[in-house]
Design an enzyme around this catalytic site. Structure first.
Site, PDB file in Angstrom:
ATOM      1  N   LYS A  68       0.882  -1.179   0.000  1.00  0.00           N
ATOM      2  CA  LYS A  68       0.000   0.000   0.000  1.00  0.00           C
ATOM      3  C   LYS A  68       0.913   1.220   0.000  1.00  0.00           C
ATOM      4  O   LYS A  68       1.724   1.394   0.896  1.00  0.00           O
ATOM      5  CB  LYS A  68      -0.871  -0.009   1.261  1.00  0.00           C
ATOM      6  CG  LYS A  68      -1.682   1.277   1.502  1.00  0.00           C
ATOM      7  CD  LYS A  68      -2.840   1.394   0.550  1.00  0.00           C
ATOM      8  CE  LYS A  68      -3.730   2.601   0.884  1.00  0.00           C
ATOM      9  NZ  LYS A  68      -4.532   2.381   2.100  1.00  0.00           N
ATOM     10  N   SER A  70       1.474   5.600  -1.483  1.00  0.00           N
ATOM     11  CA  SER A  70       0.848   6.841  -1.916  1.00  0.00           C
ATOM     12  C   SER A  70       0.804   6.884  -3.447  1.00  0.00           C
ATOM     13  O   SER A  70       1.757   6.487  -4.113  1.00  0.00           O
ATOM     14  CB  SER A  70       1.650   8.042  -1.412  1.00  0.00           C
ATOM     15  OG  SER A  70       1.706   8.080  -0.014  1.00  0.00           O
ATOM     16  N   ALA A 124      -0.635  13.370   0.185  1.00  0.00           N
ATOM     17  CA  ALA A 124      -1.037  14.552   0.939  1.00  0.00           C
ATOM     18  C   ALA A 124      -0.095  15.715   0.657  1.00  0.00           C
ATOM     19  O   ALA A 124      -0.533  16.849   0.424  1.00  0.00           O
ATOM     20  CB  ALA A 124      -1.057  14.230   2.437  1.00  0.00           C
ATOM     21  N   HIS A 167      -5.730  10.635   7.449  1.00  0.00           N
ATOM     22  CA  HIS A 167      -6.407   9.581   8.207  1.00  0.00           C
ATOM     23  C   HIS A 167      -7.474  10.147   9.136  1.00  0.00           C
ATOM     24  O   HIS A 167      -8.171  11.100   8.799  1.00  0.00           O
ATOM     25  CB  HIS A 167      -5.393   8.733   8.985  1.00  0.00           C
ATOM     26  CG  HIS A 167      -4.364   8.054   8.140  1.00  0.00           C
ATOM     27  ND1 HIS A 167      -4.646   7.487   6.923  1.00  0.00           N
ATOM     28  CD2 HIS A 167      -3.041   7.853   8.336  1.00  0.00           C
ATOM     29  CE1 HIS A 167      -3.549   6.958   6.402  1.00  0.00           C
ATOM     30  NE2 HIS A 167      -2.558   7.175   7.239  1.00  0.00           N
TER      31      HIS A 167
END
Length: 296
Positions: A68, A70, A124, A167
């Site tokens: 997993k 970005s 982000a 999150h």
């Protein structure tokens, strides 16, 4: 921390895949059935839990079969890894937030200021840089990379001027006495009309096309099994939720696990391509090669 699924007759124990994902509720919810051998015909998993900044680094070094990561890191890894069309995190109303101690204000207030971010390869941070390019005249000052759970305390305690959070922080930042300066997701959606691409599932191309398709089918089945009976996944989610309030964990899952998790679809691929194309045009990431996002 590493976990191994319980033995079961439903899977071929000689077919094993190493995988790394975060202990966050959306990931444990998505992978619960697969990690515990409840997906018929799926490979067995050797699971490592790691924050996204760690898995991004693993991908850049070519460590790990399934990760997993970005979406922002894809331009550096797609020669070696394939983007799976499921299992990741995209959505609407779920973008990263910029938090400060003081209410009000605007992007201009961050000019020359210190901002904590959860990784320089994180989606982000990429969304933040695209936002800051138009909203922070002169640019921010120092950027400090911190684990995401340390960012809000750092802002509260005055060690940094602002923090970029991800999150469940979007549900809990008020508990730290902090205020939202800007929502990166709102800016992205307003300027593109696309969903917000956050986290992706990638797998090594060297596994071969047949095995890649099987892994993707297994991930999609695990998502659907979690939706069909959410209570089954609760012990796994609670075990790794780091003392998170159960109601916050439920909201976290509800926000980050959605139709794009089961299938990226045309809108999902458009969002990923849009993010990376725009970022490449700004010189923030390398340009994607033609067909780089295609799944075998």
């Amino acid at each position: 921390m590493t976990g191994t699924p319980a033995p079961t007759a439903r899977i071929d124990r000689t077919d094993r895949i190493d995988i790394a994902y975060s202990p966050c509720p959306n990931d444990t919810f998505v992978f619960d059935a697969l990690a515990h051998g409840r997906v018929p015909g799926a490979p067995a998993l050797d699971v490592t839990f790691a924050d996204i900044d760690v898995t991004n680094g693993m991908a850049e070094r070519g460590e790990g079969s399934v990760l997993k990561v970005s979406y922002a890191v894809l331009p550096w890894i797609l020669d070696e890894y394939a983007l799976l069309p499921c299992g990741g995190a995209l959505g609407r109303g779920c973008g990263p937030l910029v938090l400060t101690r003081d209410a009000g204000g605007s992007g201009a207030d961050l000019a020359g200021r210190t901002v904590a971010v959860p990784g320089e390869r994180s989606t982000a941070y990429l969304l933040f840089r695209l936002w800051a390019a138009t909203e922070v005249p002169g640019g921010v000052g120092e950027v400090v990379v911190l684990p995401f759970h340390e960012i809000m305390p750092a802002v509260r305690d005055g060690r940094v001027d602002a923090g970029l959070v991800i999150h469940e922080a979007r549900f809990t930042y008020q508990e730290y006495g902090l205020h939202r300066l800007a929502d990166m997701g709102e800016h992205w959606e307003a300027t593109t009309g696309l969903p917000i691409p956050l986290g992706a599932i990638v797998a090594k191309r060297s596994l071969g096309e047949e095995r890649l398709r099987r892994i993707a089918e297994s991930v999609r089945a695990s998502v659907r099994m979690a939706w069909d009976d959410p209570e089954v996944s609760r012990p796994y989610v609670r075990e790794h939720a780091q003392e998170m309030d159960p109601s916050v964990a439920d909201r976290h899952i509800g926000l980050y696990v959605n139709e794009f998790t089961a299938n990226l679809g045309p809108d999902g691929y458009a969002a990923v391509r849009g993010l990376l194309t725009r970022a490449a045009a700004e010189g923030l990431v390398p340009a994607l090669a033609p067909g780089a996002l295609d799944f075998p």
